[in-house]
Write a protein that holds these residues in place. Sequence first.
Motif, PDB file in Angstrom:
ATOM      1  N   UNK A 129      50.803  35.269  64.598  1.00  0.00           N
ATOM      2  CA  UNK A 129      50.285  36.107  65.477  1.00  0.00           C
ATOM      3  C   UNK A 129      49.510  37.212  64.792  1.00  0.00           C
ATOM      4  N   UNK A 130      49.988  37.605  63.855  1.00  0.00           N
ATOM      5  CA  UNK A 130      49.444  38.938  63.228  1.00  0.00           C
ATOM      6  C   UNK A 130      48.135  38.407  62.084  1.00  0.00           C
ATOM      7  N   UNK A 131      48.264  37.332  61.629  1.00  0.00           N
ATOM      8  CA  UNK A 131      47.033  37.006  60.574  1.00  0.00           C
ATOM      9  C   UNK A 131      46.304  35.897  61.027  1.00  0.00           C
ATOM     10  N   UNK A 132      46.645  35.160  62.135  1.00  0.00           N
ATOM     11  CA  UNK A 132      45.806  34.028  62.673  1.00  0.00           C
ATOM     12  C   UNK A 132      45.191  34.444  64.323  1.00  0.00           C
ATOM     13  N   UNK A 133      46.105  34.652  64.939  1.00  0.00           N
ATOM     14  CA  UNK A 133      45.792  35.026  66.335  1.00  0.00           C
ATOM     15  C   UNK A 133      44.728  36.272  66.436  1.00  0.00           C
ATOM     16  N   UNK A 169      51.984  16.216  63.452  1.00  0.00           N
ATOM     17  CA  UNK A 169      50.619  16.701  63.952  1.00  0.00           C
ATOM     18  C   UNK A 169      50.638  16.623  65.508  1.00  0.00           C
ATOM     19  N   UNK A 170      50.870  15.261  65.964  1.00  0.00           N
ATOM     20  CA  UNK A 170      50.965  15.196  67.335  1.00  0.00           C
ATOM     21  C   UNK A 170      51.903  15.871  68.189  1.00  0.00           C
ATOM     22  N   UNK A 171      53.171  16.238  67.438  1.00  0.00           N
ATOM     23  CA  UNK A 171      53.909  17.228  67.774  1.00  0.00           C
ATOM     24  C   UNK A 171      53.314  18.835  68.126  1.00  0.00           C
ATOM     25  N   UNK A 172      52.644  19.067  67.190  1.00  0.00           N
ATOM     26  CA  UNK A 172      52.065  20.443  67.190  1.00  0.00           C
ATOM     27  C   UNK A 172      51.000  20.622  68.250  1.00  0.00           C
ATOM     28  N   UNK A 173      50.293  19.244  68.260  1.00  0.00           N
ATOM     29  CA  UNK A 173      49.317  19.120  69.552  1.00  0.00           C
ATOM     30  C   UNK A 173      49.773  19.439  70.889  1.00  0.00           C
ATOM     31  N   UNK A 174      51.067  18.615  70.804  1.00  0.00           N
ATOM     32  CA  UNK A 174      51.495  18.586  72.217  1.00  0.00           C
ATOM     33  C   UNK A 174      51.944  20.019  72.539  1.00  0.00           C
ATOM     34  N   UNK A 175      52.699  20.741  71.564  1.00  0.00           N
ATOM     35  CA  UNK A 175      53.056  21.996  72.157  1.00  0.00           C
ATOM     36  C   UNK A 175      52.007  23.026  72.320  1.00  0.00           C
ATOM     37  N   UNK A 176      50.727  23.011  71.635  1.00  0.00           N
ATOM     38  CA  UNK A 176      49.627  23.665  71.614  1.00  0.00           C
ATOM     39  C   UNK A 176      48.955  23.600  73.039  1.00  0.00           C
ATOM     40  N   UNK A 177      48.747  22.214  73.534  1.00  0.00           N
ATOM     41  CA  UNK A 177      48.373  22.031  74.864  1.00  0.00           C
ATOM     42  C   UNK A 177      49.223  22.567  75.853  1.00  0.00           C
ATOM     43  N   UNK A 234      59.874  34.655  61.910  1.00  0.00           N
ATOM     44  CA  UNK A 234      58.839  35.332  60.832  1.00  0.00           C
ATOM     45  C   UNK A 234      57.590  34.505  60.921  1.00  0.00           C
ATOM     46  N   UNK A 235      57.594  33.202  61.183  1.00  0.00           N
ATOM     47  CA  UNK A 235      56.452  32.504  61.314  1.00  0.00           C
ATOM     48  C   UNK A 235      55.606  32.804  62.503  1.00  0.00           C
ATOM     49  N   UNK A 236      56.327  32.890  63.547  1.00  0.00           N
ATOM     50  CA  UNK A 236      55.779  33.097  64.689  1.00  0.00           C
ATOM     51  C   UNK A 236      55.102  34.488  64.713  1.00  0.00           C
ATOM     52  N   UNK A 237      55.590  35.541  64.007  1.00  0.00           N
ATOM     53  CA  UNK A 237      54.752  36.811  63.998  1.00  0.00           C
ATOM     54  C   UNK A 237      53.692  36.740  63.047  1.00  0.00           C
ATOM     55  N   UNK A 238      53.865  35.770  61.910  1.00  0.00           N
ATOM     56  CA  UNK A 238      53.094  35.781  60.788  1.00  0.00           C
ATOM     57  C   UNK A 238      51.905  35.190  61.412  1.00  0.00           C
ATOM     58  N   UNK A 272      46.228  28.700  66.982  1.00  0.00           N
ATOM     59  CA  UNK A 272      47.534  29.296  66.567  1.00  0.00           C
ATOM     60  C   UNK A 272      48.780  28.462  66.440  1.00  0.00           C
ATOM     61  N   UNK A 273      49.022  27.877  67.469  1.00  0.00           N
ATOM     62  CA  UNK A 273      49.991  26.830  67.681  1.00  0.00           C
ATOM     63  C   UNK A 273      49.968  25.425  67.080  1.00  0.00           C
ATOM     64  N   UNK A 274      48.509  25.356  67.135  1.00  0.00           N
ATOM     65  CA  UNK A 274      48.303  23.815  66.376  1.00  0.00           C
ATOM     66  C   UNK A 274      48.651  24.007  64.758  1.00  0.00           C
ATOM     67  N   UNK A 275      47.879  25.223  64.180  1.00  0.00           N
ATOM     68  CA  UNK A 275      48.474  25.410  62.876  1.00  0.00           C
ATOM     69  C   UNK A 275      49.814  25.728  62.535  1.00  0.00           C
ATOM     70  N   UNK A 276      50.468  26.228  63.489  1.00  0.00           N
ATOM     71  CA  UNK A 276      52.046  26.024  63.376  1.00  0.00           C
ATOM     72  C   UNK A 276      52.728  24.737  63.217  1.00  0.00           C
ATOM     73  N   UNK A 277      51.840  23.749  63.917  1.00  0.00           N
ATOM     74  CA  UNK A 277      52.310  22.236  63.828  1.00  0.00           C
ATOM     75  C   UNK A 277      52.068  21.795  62.621  1.00  0.00           C
TER      76      UNK A 277
END
Length: 475
Positions: free
Chosen positions: A292-296, A331-339, A286-290, A316-321
Amino acid sequence: MLFNSFHFFLFAPFVIYLYFKLPKTWQKGWLLVASVYFYAVFKVPFLLLLLFSIVITYYSTLYQVRANNILIKRILLWASIIGNLSILYFFKYIDFSFSAWNTILGLDSCDPGYLAKWGIILPMGISFFTLQAISYSVDVYRGIIPIHKNLSEFSLFISFFPQLVAGPILRAKDILPQFEGWKEFQKNNFFYGMRQLSWGFFKKTILADPVANAVDLIYGNPGSYDWTMMWFAVFLHAIQLYCDFSGYSDIAIGTARILGFRIPKNFNRPFFAINLSDLWARWHISLSSWLRDYVYISLGGNRVSEVRAYFNVFITFFLSGLWHGADWAVLAWGTFHSVLIVLERFVFSFKRIKNFMDRIPQYIIWIYPFFIFNFALFFFRAKPIEGKTGIEVALFMIERAFSFEQGETLNLSIPIWVCMAFLFTVDLFQEKKEDYFEKLLNHRALTYTLCALILVICLLIYSVTTSQPFVYFQF
């Protein structure tokens, strides 16, 4: 109110029983009252935040539809978005903003300009119901759904107690039509709901909580443990997170189903993903699709240049983090995944590499996203301990994980290992033989017996001890 509490075991049957005994005109009102009570148990003053989100979203959207001027429509849309984001920012990020200010400028408590934290308490569910409200405003503005003029039904949409404090994040098009009409008790809904919520209680109480105790011990004093325990800790934390959060979602889905409502699933066996992007498409759907639809998509999605598309993925993935926590380590975890997700998208865009990956056996492919997910948890779970910040704890554990230094070891009891093996077996069975699995569960005598056994065990546990709060309550 916590699902994993004796209180809920009294509350839910009472609410469900009375709900089906009431006439049509009273059912929705009763659910709204029950939802308000459910949230008020945490802290009564936080009801004002829920009320604020409902009121600003409902009226700004109502007047948005009535406006003839596109500029006025946009102003009202942004009033709803900013109104919801403002309470989210204040309660979730204001102290982190002060910390970031002090860190960036190198200020300590004696320096002029230093900003001391206010110690704001994070209200339960604020990260979920604010996003739910925003999605409604945007969907009405885009013409995806019509305006819903019934205030009580809209209030119930935002505050519906099964998913109020930890999702899934609902869309208006999925749930608002279900509030129409009278609901009567249906055996099929009861059977499916009991099955689902029992599975959720199994994940949370019988697996996530005992595993969390081992994780806390290692993260609380990593220098005392063997290097293998660093890997053990992140592996166990992955299991804890999955069982904890998907367990909550299962209980929410099951409770709603008994009441006659269908909530979309929030997890789809993420540890059997074929790459990191696929894992996140299966985790907290539900967060991933949110996002995708409202940010990406709002940023242009993949309808822009290739470089810009990569940027959109990263943001999009940075904001998820960032959504997952106001903390440098998170925040480092989210940046790691984003990259890594941007890098993965680039690498897999080459046909030769994709063809090579397609030839690798699937059970080997599963290792790659699972390992990356686990490795990133060094940062996600790390909390400050004496003399170290969260990021320093994460870096220390990573260094120790590759150092081969000896230390203490610990293990889980055999029943926990058996339950963990059972969990993965069930998920694998569903992944490969879902239709056959559903047929197996249609043996109601066996399924009801297992459900009853799980619920009795959980009830006994809740009657003598306090279960750990759900992890995602802090997000």
